[in-house]
Every structure is written in C-alpha cells, then in structure tokens.
Write a protein that holds these residues in place. Structure first.
Motif: not given
Length: 898
Positions: A458-473, A519-531
């Motif tokens: 992706t062109e801006d991987q960090r931006k995508v990660l922020i969006q993904l992590a924000k969704m996780a939180y 769904t985030f996979y594997p188990l607890a990845l959602q909490e990891f991304m939220a943190a």
C-alpha cells in the motif's frame, strides 16, 4: 485447524483418535454418485438422470455449475464445476456402505454405554447422501481457507491433523439451580463435582447414571479453546461415517450468522425456513419430510454467548410447529426446550458467562473444553511444524518459558506461538533476534511478519494501520467482535483496501447470504491492535484512556491493558521503530507510571483475582524496579484462598523472579497440583517465607519443593506445609532437599500432614546433617508413635543438630519414648529450648523420665508443655517443685500441664 470460537477459524495442526464406524445405508443419490465418480483429470459434465428428475422436482433445471452443495461461512452455496471435479478427493466411501461392525473403545475416564446402532434411514438414502456430501464440501471449504502472506502455512485437514482436546463432564446443574450462582463463579471456586473426561464421540452416549440418551448437551469453554473447531470436527466425522451415525441429518447454525437475519427484517422465522436459508439444496417438501423424524436429527448451535437476543426457556408460549414464523429467540428456545421437535438432539456451545440464559434443569449433559494437556501440546507442535525435529526444538523452547508453555493449553494461543516460532526457527540463525518471551512479543513478531511481507503493498501503510487500529479500539470499547462491511469497515475508511492481502493477514472475512463481515484473527489480535493504536497515532491522547481504564470494573479492557504495558518496552520500539517513531516513547513512560500506581493499589487490596490480573500485566514488562515498587517495601504477597490456575502460577513465579526477592508468599487454601508447584518453583527460590497450608499437596509435590530447597540460589528459610497429605514418602523427599549443602531452611512446619514413624529416620538424618540449619520443627498431629520419636532423638543427639524448638502435640506418644527424649535433652550438644508434647499419653512414668534429663547440667530447655497427658495431681506437684529447684540453680524453666 480452525481454532476455538466463532471468530477463530484459522487452520491449525490437529489429530484425533477416530473410531472406525461404517455407515449402513446402501443407496446413493444419482446426483451424488455422479459427482463422486468425476475424474479429477476430466472435464465431465454432471447431468441429472431422468429418475433423479422425477424424484426431485425442485432440481429439474440443475446443471453442473448450478448444484447447491458447497457451504461457506455458515451458509450453503453452489457447488461449481471446478469444485465438483475435486469431490472425488473427499475421503468418503459412499459406495462401500456395507462394512465392519462399529468398533468402540472403552474409555477409562468416563463411564458410558455404546450408542444405539444406526437406525434405518427413514428419508430415502438419496436425500441423506446429498446432505452428507454437502456437509463434506462445507468442511473442505473450511480446510482450504488459509491466511495469505504466510509462506509456511499450508492447507490442513481434519482427518489427519486434528489434535483432540481435553473435555471434562461436570455435574454443575444442581448448584447452578439451587444457589443461583453463575457457572463461571462456581468453576472459579472449584465447586464443580464429579468431573470426568469424556470423548467427543460420547457426548450423546448414555451414561451409567442415566437410563436415557442425552438430548440437550451444553459445551462451554473460554475464547479460543476449541469449541467451534470441535463442532466442525463433529460435522466432518458424521459426514465420513465415523461418529454420530444414529443421526440421519446434522444441521449446524452459528449464533453469529443468526444475528445477521435482523438486517433483512427476518427476526421472525420458522424452523423450516431457517433450514432452507442455510441449506439451499433442500426443498421445502424435503425439509418437512426430514422434520417428521426428530429423533434422527442433531442440531449444532455454536456460540450462544454471541447471540444478540435473549433465550427464554421458562416462558409458557412456546412454538411447537416447525412451519410457524415466530421471533428467532422464541424459535431457538422452543427447539432447546423440546417443545419444538420433541426428541431431537441439540448441542450448544457457549462461554460460561452466557449460560444463565439456559434452564440448566433441562440440560442432560454439561461439559467443558479445557484445551490441550501436555501430551497434546507436543503432538500439536510436531504436526504444525511438519518437521518433527524442528517441532521438538520449538516445543523445548516453549517448555522453558513457563508463561508461553502454560498459554499453549489454549489452541488459539498455541497456533500463533507455533506460527511465530516456525518463522523464527526457519530464519537463518545469524539473522534472528531474540526469541519471544512474553505474549506481547509473540504478537509483535506476528505483526512484524505481516508488515514485512506486505511492506510495499500500500502507498501509505502507516495510515492504513492507524485506521485499522482505531477500528480495533472502537470494537473493544463497544464490546463487539464482528465488524460489518457496510458499517465499521466503511466508517473507518478501509473499504478500498479491505481486499488486500496485507489486511487479509489480520482480518478473517466471512460471508453469510449477502452479508460480509470481518473479525480480527487470531484471538486477542483485536486487543493488540487497539493498544497499538495509542502508540501509532500521535494525535490520540492517552489520559482519557487511562481514566476509562481506572473506571472499568468488568474486565472489558484487561487484555488491552496487558498489551498496552507490553508495547511500552524499549525492545518493542526497536522491532517496530520504523512504524512507531521515537516520539511515542513519552506515552510509554506515562503508561508505566500509571501501571505502578494501579498495581500498588490492587496488590494491597482484598481482591485477589484482580491482584493476579495485575501480576499478569506486570509480566509483559519485566521491569525489576516497576515490579518491586508495585509490590511495596514490605515485599509480601498474600493469595490466601485464591482459585489459582496454571497460568496464575507461572505469572506469579515470573513476577517474583523478576523482583529478585520476596519476604513472604502466602498461598494457603489454594489448590496446588504437582504441575502448579512446578510452575511456581522458579519464583519460590526467591522467597524467604512460603506458606502452603491446606493446599492439597501430595508426596509428588514434595519432590518439586525439595528441588527448590536444594537450588544453589534458594533464599527459602521458612516453610509451612500444614494440613496436606504428604505421607511418609513426601517427608522423605523433603528431607533429601534439606540435607543438601545449598539448603538454608531454618523453620519447617508439617502439622497434620499424614505421615508416621516411618519417615522419622529421614528426619533424624536431616537433623544430624553437617549442612542442616533447621532450628524449628513442628510435627504436631502426625502419628509418630514412640518408635518414631526414638529415631528422631538420634538426630537430636548429633553435634550437628541446631534444633531449638520441637513440637509433637498429639502424636500418639506414650512413656516408651521418654527415655530417649531425656537422653537427648542431657546430651552435651543439645540446643533444644522448647519442647511441646501436649495431648499425648506420657503419664507419670514418662514425665518422671523427662525430669531426669531436665536435671542434667547440659539441658538447655526453657519451655516444656505437657497438657492433657494423663498426669496425676501428685506428679503435677512434682513438676512444680522441679521448676523451683531449677530456678534456684539459675535456670528459668516454664512447665505447663494445663
């Protein structure tokens, strides 16, 4: 293998002991027969026969690419021509349907009778085989799913790579109904009774405690433990003719999929319509025919804890007509309560927190999936790695890390640990960094693998990660696991990249009818991304989050906090520095400061379960200063009466080891098995005083404690093990450790520990050992007898003996041992100052013999307790005069006879 709960559908290496059962139905549906006979190399057309067309009018226009046989994500879809060419690879022998008799294995850990033999198929074999093949294709679709971006992750199957889970049957209904307690609280308090191991194939078998076959079975277990995988394995084995052959039809419904019915205003549903929506190859008339024989039907309902609606099995207005449209929760309640299709069998999986929705009096069998036992862990590793030597090497590494090893009881955690270690050990040694030691490091490595494999995607991987992590939180904060494509994915601006292989390595896509969810996979990845979000986004402040964490009382953020602490480590910033940036170190420092304040409060409080949770958080950041400051200057930890798990023991051990010193650890009234003690052992080495009263310890536990006593760096000087079943063999083993030159033990209490005179020789050798430092020995309420005390006195006479206090209250002593005691008291080397002999039967003769030793100038005794020893009044006066006599000679001695 697909691990555990509904949100966990990843492949894992698995294996099972399968019973050889052969289906007895002889006819094959022409449509099925034609599909099975397709040659993989040929492009043969699949055309329905005239006979078939007449018998199944709803399939008149079926073509090879139009037959609904394949299942995907809970719904049955069409079997394409390309899929049909692979059907012949399915391991089902449809045409060898007459075979050996069913083989059953006697299971020693659970008393069961054989299932009833398969009934005569009441539906016509063609319809039955059509459904069987569809279920097979559903399982194959599951097996063919894999995470992209993982060069080491290949396709697996249930037949050869399923690892059987430990399942125990619990008799918990009575307590649940009578006391109004939740199952979760009962399990934590250890109040479940009559727990026995049970195999999956026996869930619907009759037990010797019941004259009828169970109809309603509830399977519980924590997230990621393997409930959903077990359900899928049941489907697989049924389709292959290995299990549950008394059921002609097995239908699977997941509560996650049922939640989506509301999106099309289909909250009202009949059972007939529900089956038709999920199994499209069946016609309305066929479903109605199937439902005429409820005793031959098995319904699998997976994930009750995810259901948005509430079941009510107590209401009077239930549905009894499978064609009546009623609210979905009423439909399911009626099915479970047997008002609808009385005689059918239902299996429900759920986490224990959701079981209050069920009327437990209606449940015929309640079982709990507890995960992998040690033998199953090593099997899993070897199968996951493929290479037996590499799998054994990885397993050995995990075995040496108590926390990671303990977490491997959960298949989902086991999967991610295996995946990370496989990548690690297959990397050239010179290119490796340190291996992961904490859960956060495992997830960081997993995340790093995904990022590295798709760094340029992706062109801006960090931006995508922020969006993904924000969704996780957002998901963690909102208590949701399932993310809808038209809602959350769209809201957080991920729709344009959601199909990328980068995100497919982190999100699991699922489709049901026209709905697509993630769904985030594997188990607890959602909490990891939220943190991770709070370290990724510079604009996101941390103070508001910390306030929210302080106010939360239901454990909603406990895993997020664990990762929040773990990500604060300097080593994490080295691994992910290119994506995080050094500026975020300020947030890490603030989080560590918050943790110190939080831990101090909790560890001094009365809530032991919260204190254990805090210790788990502290393990993620093995910071010696932080841990010492959190425990406090007294350096004491009290977990009296706590319900410890293996993980708790590993966590406590890690925290104490990191601290480097603990003045007192009280684990009284906690149930500790030998394995629990083994996990605690490294931490016990750093404790000065350990209290293990009433912990159900056995002689096997003593072997571990003995190794702690003899460890070169052991700091243990005081040990209490009162009220355990140590027996003579346990005391013998303890004595071996105490005779070691490294042992520093000074005080040992073994009150009421069920040993006898047989171990007194070992105790005597310990007292006379040149390395012995023992000054206080409490043997109260053990049956030592006179013979045992005589042996003990040999050690008391030794010049190496340093014992000052000896307690033998109620030890079945008589006058026969008093001569030996008198001799020990008068020996030139005696250092004994206190002797407790209350509640024995010494009588006047024994007391007179003791008095002779006390008159010796070598005797240093200051306190002698003789209450309840059958002493006459005359002898009591003699003891009074002896006190005066000794006092006049300059010795102050207290003799108690009351």
């Amino acid at each position: 293998m697909y691990v555990a709960d509904n949100n966990i559908m990843e492949k894992q290496t698995i294996n099972v002991e399968e019973e050889e059962e052969v289906c007895e139905w002889e006819c094959v549906h022409p449509k099925v027969e034609s599909l099975v006979s397709v040659n993989i190399k040929e492009e043969a057309e699949v055309k329905p026969s005239t006979t078939e067309t007449n018998r199944y009018k709803n399939m008149e226009s079926v073509k090879k690419d139009d037959l609904y046989l394949g299942c995907q994500d809970g719904a049955v879809t069409r079997l394409t021509s390309s899929q049909s060419r692979h059907v012949s690879r399915v391991n089902i022998k449809f045409e060898s349907l007459e075979s050996d008799t069913k083989k059953t294995e006697e299971i020693s850990s659970v008393e069961t009778l054989e299932d009833q033999p398969p009934p005569t198929n009441p539906f016509g074999n063609c319809l039955h085989e059509l459904h069987r093949l569809a279920v097979t294709e559903f399982i194959r679709n599951l097996e063919d799913q894999s995470l992209s971006g993982d060069p080491h992750n290949g396709s697996v199957d249930f037949e050869t790579r399923y690892t059987e889970l430990m399942i125990i049957e619990q008799d918990i209904k009575v307590e649940f109904v009578m006391n109004g307690k939740t199952c979760e609280r009962l399990e934590k308090k250890g109040e479940t009774k009559n727990c026995k191991r049970i195999e999956t194939e026996h869930l619907f078998s009759r037990s010797q405690r019941s004259e009828t076959l169970p109809r309603i079975v509830v399977v519980t277990g924590e997230s990621g433990i393997g409930k959903t995988t077990m359900i899928q394995k049941i489907m697989f084995d049924w389709a292959n003719g290995n299990q549950y052959q008394r059921f002609a039809f097995v239908f699977l419904f997941t509560f996650r999929d049922l939640n989506l019915l509301g999106y099309k205003n289909e909250q009202h549903m009949s059972l007939t319509k529900l089956i038709l929506r999920h199994y499209k190859y069946l016609s309305d008339s066929e479903v109605k025919e199937i439902l005429q024989k409820p005793e031959s039907l098995l319904f699998l309902l997976d994930g009750l804890d995810e259901f948005k609606h509430k079941l009510d099995l107590t209401q009077s207005l239930m549905c009894s007509d499978p064609d009546s449209c009623v609210p979905l929760n009423l439909l399911l309640s009626s099915l479970i309560s047997q008002t609808l299709l009385n005689g059918c069998s239902v299996l429900i999986t759920s986490r224990s927190m959701a079981l209050e929705a069920l009327d437990m009096q209606r449940v015929d069998r309640y079982v709990k999936v507890v995960g992998f036992v040690p033998e199953q862990k090593i099997i899993y590793f070897k199968k996951f790695f493929g290479d037996t030597d590499l799998g054994a090497k990885a397993f050995q590494y995990v075995e040496e890390n108590a926390i990671l090893y303990t977490m491997c009881f959960n298949p989902s955690y086991c999967w991610i640990i295996c995946r990370v270690l496989k990548n690690y050990f297959m990397t050239p040694e010179e290119e490796r960094g340190p291996a992961p030691r904490t859960l956060t490091e495992v997830y960081v490595m997993f995340f790093h693998i995904i990022l590295t494999n798709h760094r340029q995607e992706t062109e801006d991987q960090r931006k995508v990660l922020i969006q993904l992590a924000k969704m996780a939180y957002y998901a963690v904060n909102s208590k949701i696991r399932v993310l809808n494509e038209t809602q959350e994915i769209s809201t957080f601006g991920l729709q344009s990249v959601i199909t990328s292989s980068f995100l497919s390595g982190l999100l699991r896509r699922q489709s049901y009818q026209e709905h697509i969810t993630y769904t985030f996979y594997p188990l607890a990845l959602q909490e990891f991304m939220a943190a991770f979000y709070f370290y990724l986004d510079p604009s996101e402040g941390i103070e508001e989050l910390l306030v929210k964490l302080d106010l939360c009382k239901d454990g909603q953020f406990k895993i997020l906090i664990q990762f929040l602490l773990g990500l604060a480590r300097q080593s994490v910033f080295k691994t992910l520095g290119w994506i995080l940036g050094e500026s975020e170190r300020k947030k890490a420092i603030r989080i560590l400061k918050w943790m110190k304040h939080k831990a101090k409060q909790v560890l001094k409080g009365r809530d032991k379960s919260e204190a254990l949770l805090v210790c788990q958080w502290l393990c993620e950041t093995p910071n010696k200063k932080l841990i010492r400051d959190s425990i406090g200057k007294d350096l004491e930890m009290d977990f009296y009466g706590s319900a410890l798990s293996l993980l708790d023991c590993a966590v406590l051990s890690s925290v104490i080891s990191c601290c480097g010193e603990l003045k007192e650890l009280d684990l009284s009234k906690t149930h500790l098995t030998p394995e629990f003690i083994r996990r605690l052992a490294p931490g016990l080495n750093y404790c000065t005083n350990v209290i293990l009263d009433g912990c159900n310890l056995t002689s096997e536990c003593c072997s571990v404690v003995s190794s702690v006593l003899s460890a070169p760096h052991s700091k243990l000087t005081s040990l209490r093990m009162n009220g355990n079943n140590l027996e003579d063999s346990g005391v013998d083993v303890l004595c071996e450790g105490m005779r070691n030159e490294n042992c520093k033990l000074e005080k040992l209490m073994l009150i009421s520990s069920n040993f006898t005179s047989r171990c007194c020789s070992a105790l005597s050798l310990t007292l006379s050992s040149p390395h012995s430092r023992l000054t206080d020995l409490d043997l109260n309420y053990n049956k030592l007898d006179d013979s045992g005390v005589c042996l003990l006195c040999e050690g008391l006479k030794s010049a190496n003996c340093k014992l000052k206090t000896l307690c033998m209250v109620s030890c079945a002593l008589a006058s026969g041992c008093c001569s030996a005691l008198s001799s020990a008291l008068s020996t030139p080397h005696s250092q004994l100052t206190e002797l407790w002999l209350d509640f024995n039967d010494l009588e006047d003769l024994g007391v007179n013999l003791l008095c002779e030793g006390m008159r010796s100038e070598n005797c240093k005794l200051e306190t002698l307790r003789l209450a309840r020893n059958g002493i006459s009044e005359k002898e009591k006066w003699s003891l009074f005069f002896l006190e005066n006599e000794l006092y006049k000679s300059g010795r102050l001695v207290y003799i108690n006879t009351v």
